[in-house]
Design a protein around this motif. Structure first.
Motif, PDB file in Angstrom:
ATOM      1  N   ARG A 237       0.849  -1.192   0.000  1.00  0.00           N
ATOM      2  CA  ARG A 237       0.000   0.000   0.000  1.00  0.00           C
ATOM      3  C   ARG A 237       0.887   1.246   0.000  1.00  0.00           C
ATOM      4  NH1 ARG A 237      -2.902  -3.585   3.392  1.00  0.00           N
ATOM      5  NH2 ARG A 237      -5.028  -3.978   2.636  1.00  0.00           N
ATOM      6  N   LEU A 238       0.573   2.188  -0.871  1.00  0.00           N
ATOM      7  CA  LEU A 238       1.362   3.400  -1.011  1.00  0.00           C
ATOM      8  C   LEU A 238       0.747   4.522  -0.186  1.00  0.00           C
ATOM      9  CD1 LEU A 238       2.192   3.524  -4.835  1.00  0.00           C
ATOM     10  CD2 LEU A 238       3.609   2.675  -2.966  1.00  0.00           C
ATOM     11  N   THR A 239       1.597   5.206   0.533  1.00  0.00           N
ATOM     12  CA  THR A 239       1.195   6.391   1.292  1.00  0.00           C
ATOM     13  C   THR A 239       2.104   7.534   0.887  1.00  0.00           C
ATOM     14  OG1 THR A 239       0.365   5.131   3.182  1.00  0.00           O
ATOM     15  CG2 THR A 239       0.978   7.428   3.580  1.00  0.00           C
ATOM     16  N   LEU A 240       1.503   8.629   0.508  1.00  0.00           N
ATOM     17  CA  LEU A 240       2.243   9.823   0.101  1.00  0.00           C
ATOM     18  C   LEU A 240       2.374  10.737   1.316  1.00  0.00           C
ATOM     19  CD1 LEU A 240       3.530  10.994  -2.458  1.00  0.00           C
ATOM     20  CD2 LEU A 240       1.394  12.208  -2.898  1.00  0.00           C
ATOM     21  N   TYR A 241       3.619  11.020   1.691  1.00  0.00           N
ATOM     22  CA  TYR A 241       3.907  11.845   2.870  1.00  0.00           C
ATOM     23  C   TYR A 241       4.653  13.089   2.399  1.00  0.00           C
ATOM     24  CZ  TYR A 241       5.354  12.884   7.712  1.00  0.00           C
ATOM     25  OH  TYR A 241       5.550  13.480   8.940  1.00  0.00           O
ATOM     26  N   GLY A 242       4.128  14.260   2.722  1.00  0.00           N
ATOM     27  CA  GLY A 242       4.772  15.504   2.348  1.00  0.00           C
ATOM     28  C   GLY A 242       4.969  16.401   3.545  1.00  0.00           C
ATOM     29  N   HIS A 243       6.127  17.041   3.590  1.00  0.00           N
ATOM     30  CA  HIS A 243       6.440  17.971   4.672  1.00  0.00           C
ATOM     31  C   HIS A 243       6.668  19.363   4.091  1.00  0.00           C
ATOM     32  CE1 HIS A 243       9.469  20.114   7.234  1.00  0.00           C
ATOM     33  NE2 HIS A 243       8.550  19.846   8.144  1.00  0.00           N
ATOM     34  N   VAL A 264      -2.931   5.396  -4.728  1.00  0.00           N
ATOM     35  CA  VAL A 264      -2.398   5.956  -3.489  1.00  0.00           C
ATOM     36  C   VAL A 264      -3.426   5.704  -2.397  1.00  0.00           C
ATOM     37  CG1 VAL A 264      -1.569   8.034  -2.339  1.00  0.00           C
ATOM     38  CG2 VAL A 264      -1.115   7.697  -4.773  1.00  0.00           C
ATOM     39  N   HIS A 265      -3.027   4.970  -1.372  1.00  0.00           N
ATOM     40  CA  HIS A 265      -3.966   4.578  -0.335  1.00  0.00           C
ATOM     41  C   HIS A 265      -4.002   5.549   0.834  1.00  0.00           C
ATOM     42  CE1 HIS A 265      -2.830   0.891  -2.540  1.00  0.00           C
ATOM     43  NE2 HIS A 265      -4.076   0.520  -2.339  1.00  0.00           N
ATOM     44  N   GLY A 266      -2.872   6.204   1.131  1.00  0.00           N
ATOM     45  CA  GLY A 266      -2.824   7.108   2.274  1.00  0.00           C
ATOM     46  C   GLY A 266      -2.169   8.426   1.908  1.00  0.00           C
ATOM     47  N   LEU A 267      -2.500   9.462   2.675  1.00  0.00           N
ATOM     48  CA  LEU A 267      -1.967  10.793   2.435  1.00  0.00           C
ATOM     49  C   LEU A 267      -1.704  11.453   3.783  1.00  0.00           C
ATOM     50  CD1 LEU A 267      -1.271  13.150   0.513  1.00  0.00           C
ATOM     51  CD2 LEU A 267      -3.685  13.823   0.621  1.00  0.00           C
ATOM     52  N   VAL A 268      -0.441  11.832   4.013  1.00  0.00           N
ATOM     53  CA  VAL A 268      -0.037  12.501   5.254  1.00  0.00           C
ATOM     54  C   VAL A 268       0.549  13.850   4.869  1.00  0.00           C
ATOM     55  CG1 VAL A 268       1.371  12.398   7.338  1.00  0.00           C
ATOM     56  CG2 VAL A 268       0.418  10.290   6.372  1.00  0.00           C
ATOM     57  N   LEU A 269       0.014  14.906   5.451  1.00  0.00           N
ATOM     58  CA  LEU A 269       0.445  16.278   5.168  1.00  0.00           C
ATOM     59  C   LEU A 269       0.933  16.906   6.470  1.00  0.00           C
ATOM     60  CD1 LEU A 269      -2.645  17.303   3.002  1.00  0.00           C
ATOM     61  CD2 LEU A 269      -0.463  16.408   2.177  1.00  0.00           C
ATOM     62  N   HIS A 318     -10.784  11.533   2.191  1.00  0.00           N
ATOM     63  CA  HIS A 318     -11.357  11.079   3.455  1.00  0.00           C
ATOM     64  C   HIS A 318     -10.392  10.212   4.248  1.00  0.00           C
ATOM     65  CE1 HIS A 318     -15.454  11.454   1.174  1.00  0.00           C
ATOM     66  NE2 HIS A 318     -14.887  12.619   1.445  1.00  0.00           N
ATOM     67  N   ARG A 319      -9.250   9.904   3.634  1.00  0.00           N
ATOM     68  CA  ARG A 319      -8.242   9.102   4.340  1.00  0.00           C
ATOM     69  C   ARG A 319      -6.984   9.923   4.642  1.00  0.00           C
ATOM     70  NH1 ARG A 319      -9.550   5.340   0.088  1.00  0.00           N
ATOM     71  NH2 ARG A 319      -7.504   5.714  -0.845  1.00  0.00           N
ATOM     72  N   ALA A 320      -7.057  11.218   4.532  1.00  0.00           N
ATOM     73  CA  ALA A 320      -5.884  12.070   4.726  1.00  0.00           C
ATOM     74  C   ALA A 320      -5.703  12.397   6.208  1.00  0.00           C
ATOM     75  CB  ALA A 320      -6.016  13.355   3.917  1.00  0.00           C
ATOM     76  N   MET A 321      -4.454  12.444   6.616  1.00  0.00           N
ATOM     77  CA  MET A 321      -4.109  12.882   7.962  1.00  0.00           C
ATOM     78  C   MET A 321      -3.272  14.149   7.848  1.00  0.00           C
ATOM     79  SD  MET A 321      -2.227  10.981  11.194  1.00  0.00           S
ATOM     80  CE  MET A 321      -0.688  10.659  10.345  1.00  0.00           C
ATOM     81  N   VAL A 322      -3.720  15.201   8.507  1.00  0.00           N
ATOM     82  CA  VAL A 322      -3.035  16.488   8.494  1.00  0.00           C
ATOM     83  C   VAL A 322      -2.344  16.659   9.845  1.00  0.00           C
ATOM     84  CG1 VAL A 322      -3.284  18.978   8.233  1.00  0.00           C
ATOM     85  CG2 VAL A 322      -4.724  17.430   6.891  1.00  0.00           C
ATOM     86  N   LEU A 323      -1.019  16.800   9.814  1.00  0.00           N
ATOM     87  CA  LEU A 323      -0.218  17.006  11.013  1.00  0.00           C
ATOM     88  C   LEU A 323       0.164  18.477  11.112  1.00  0.00           C
ATOM     89  CD1 LEU A 323       2.190  13.916  10.771  1.00  0.00           C
ATOM     90  CD2 LEU A 323       0.118  14.107  12.137  1.00  0.00           C
ATOM     91  N   ALA A 376       1.059   8.756  16.258  1.00  0.00           N
ATOM     92  CA  ALA A 376       0.042   9.116  15.270  1.00  0.00           C
ATOM     93  C   ALA A 376       0.279   8.389  13.946  1.00  0.00           C
ATOM     94  CB  ALA A 376       0.042  10.628  15.053  1.00  0.00           C
ATOM     95  N   MET A 377       1.546   8.275  13.530  1.00  0.00           N
ATOM     96  CA  MET A 377       1.843   7.572  12.287  1.00  0.00           C
ATOM     97  C   MET A 377       1.517   6.088  12.402  1.00  0.00           C
ATOM     98  SD  MET A 377       2.804   9.550   9.867  1.00  0.00           S
ATOM     99  CE  MET A 377       3.379   8.237   8.814  1.00  0.00           C
ATOM    100  N   LYS A 378       1.867   5.485  13.518  1.00  0.00           N
ATOM    101  CA  LYS A 378       1.600   4.057  13.704  1.00  0.00           C
ATOM    102  C   LYS A 378       0.105   3.782  13.730  1.00  0.00           C
ATOM    103  CE  LYS A 378       2.916   0.156  16.640  1.00  0.00           C
ATOM    104  NZ  LYS A 378       3.695  -0.256  17.837  1.00  0.00           N
TER     105      LYS A 378
END
Length: 388
Positions: A237-243, A264-269, A318-323, A376-378
């Motif tokens: 599963r691919l998760t796109l993580y951007g900082h 792309v299954h996950g998105l972390v911003l 709907h699956r995005a996590m905003v940090l 939070a990531m785990k």
């Protein structure tokens, strides 16, 4: 007798000061009538037992305050009357022109910030071992625009016995290189061993091709890295993580549909900004400063808010996590809230996993040092695996 004692005292005396001495004139005297000779004698830096010249002392005690006064006049416009105000405006107009001309030098700082980022090597930073037994592989990925651009990348894994369950494609901020993020990657791999992290360096960063960085070019580079991860790990599963800039780039990549056919299954911003013009207004909140009005002249806008609105109908939104770092000193934390609202991410109460996480006491670059970040990531990756 007295002359003999005086000679002995002079022989024992140690030099306590350094003064300027000319090769031809042993001890140039201070002379108001001929100051140029004294200044010329001071151009040769050689140690001497003589005291500093009067012109040197005069330049130190008068020149420094005068230079500070001139600096304040040019930048502040508060001293010197109307002429100083006109001079201050001219200086600011020149600075605005320089910001417009060299705006990409300010946005993309991979060539020079921090110094040595383009020449650092993995073998130099970790000559004998990698941190915590993590396997690091150096890769070269061809970009899609143009094909002659090649991207240097790091692939980090801890468990090589099986295919990773999740693969994170990490898009970095506007400075440094993937080597500087290895401690952060190690922290994440220690928390989630069944993980792989692909960290590409876009053009003009690290040892990638030194092509001119643009929004279109970096978007093509990120799309090529995402396609490489999908082909290298087809069952993961691919998760796109951007900082920071990478978070806005991730939204623009997905919002413009620059990676079609890649799931792309996950998105972390993390600490994403809404746009470059918004950052100008945030960095220069004073209305009398001209820099805040340079938004219309920005070429690479990185409008993450508009991109977030473009993907709000997709399930990935709907699956995005905003940090958001609570004490972010670069990007205002309210921008993370605005992106979260633009995505219209539902809360976790309806069975979905989109969320907004505020990391207490975290700064712009050190969120990964806090335990809340790794937890939070785990939790996010576990929820992502359970819902898909």
């Amino acid at each position: 007798m007295s002359q003999r004692i005086a000679r002995k005292v002079c022989a024992r005396r140690q030099p306590s000061l350094l003064s300027f001495r000319n090769n031809k004139v042993a001890n140039p005297p201070f002379s108001i009538a001929n100051p140029l000779r004294t200044i010329a004698a001071g151009l040769s830096l050689q140690p001497s037992h003589d005291a500093p010249s009067g012109w040197l002392a005069l330049s130190a005690f008068v020149g420094l305050p005068l230079a500070l006064w001139a600096y304040k006049v040019c930048l502040g416009g508060t001293i010197g009357g109307p002429r100083a105000i006109v001079l201050s405006r001219n200086v600011r107009h020149s600075q605005c022109l320089m910001l417009i001309i060299f705006q990409r030098k300010v946005i993309y700082m991979g060539r020079y910030a921090p110094p040595g980022s383009r020449t650092e090597l993995l073998a130099d930073m970790y000559p004998k071992y990698t941190p915590n037994g993590i396997h690091i592989e150096e890769l070269s990925i061809p970009s899609s625009r143009p094909s002659k651009v090649r991207l240097s990348a790091l692939l980090l894994r801890r468990d090589l016995s099986a295919a990773p369950q999740h693969v994170i494609v990490y898009l970095q901020g506007n400075a440094g290189n993937p080597l500087h993020r290895i401690p952060m990657f190690a922290t994440l791999l220690n928390a989630i061993p069944s993980l792989a992290i692909l960290a590409p360096a876009p053009r003009s960063y690290w040892t990638s091709t030194g092509a001119r960085p643009t929004q279109a070019g970096l978007t093509a580079d990120h799309a090529a890295a995402l396609a490489f991860a999908a082909s290298r790990f087809p069952t993961s599963r691919l998760t796109l993580y951007g900082h920071s800039l990478g978070a806005s780039a991730a939204l623009c990549l997905l919002g413009n549909d620059c990676a079609p056919g890649i799931g792309v299954h996950g998105l972390v911003l993390e600490n994403a900004f809404t746009s470059v013009p918004d950052m100008l207004r945030a960095l220069y909140p004073q209305r009398w400063l001209p820099y805040r009005y340079l938004g219309p002249f920005v070429v690479d806008r990185w409008d993450a808010r508009a991109a977030a609105r473009g993907i709000r109908r997709r399930a990935l939104a709907h699956r995005a996590m905003v940090l958001v770092s609570e004490r972010d000193e670069v990007v205002p934390p309210v921008m993370g809230q605005e992106i979260f609202d633009a995505l219209k991410v539902p809360s976790g109460t309806d069975g979905r996993i989109g969320r907004l996480v505020v990391l207490e006491r975290a700064l712009h670059e050190d969120a990964w040092r806090h335990r809340d970040w790794s937890q939070a990531m785990k939790q996010y990756l576990c929820d992502l695996e359970g819902k898909l």
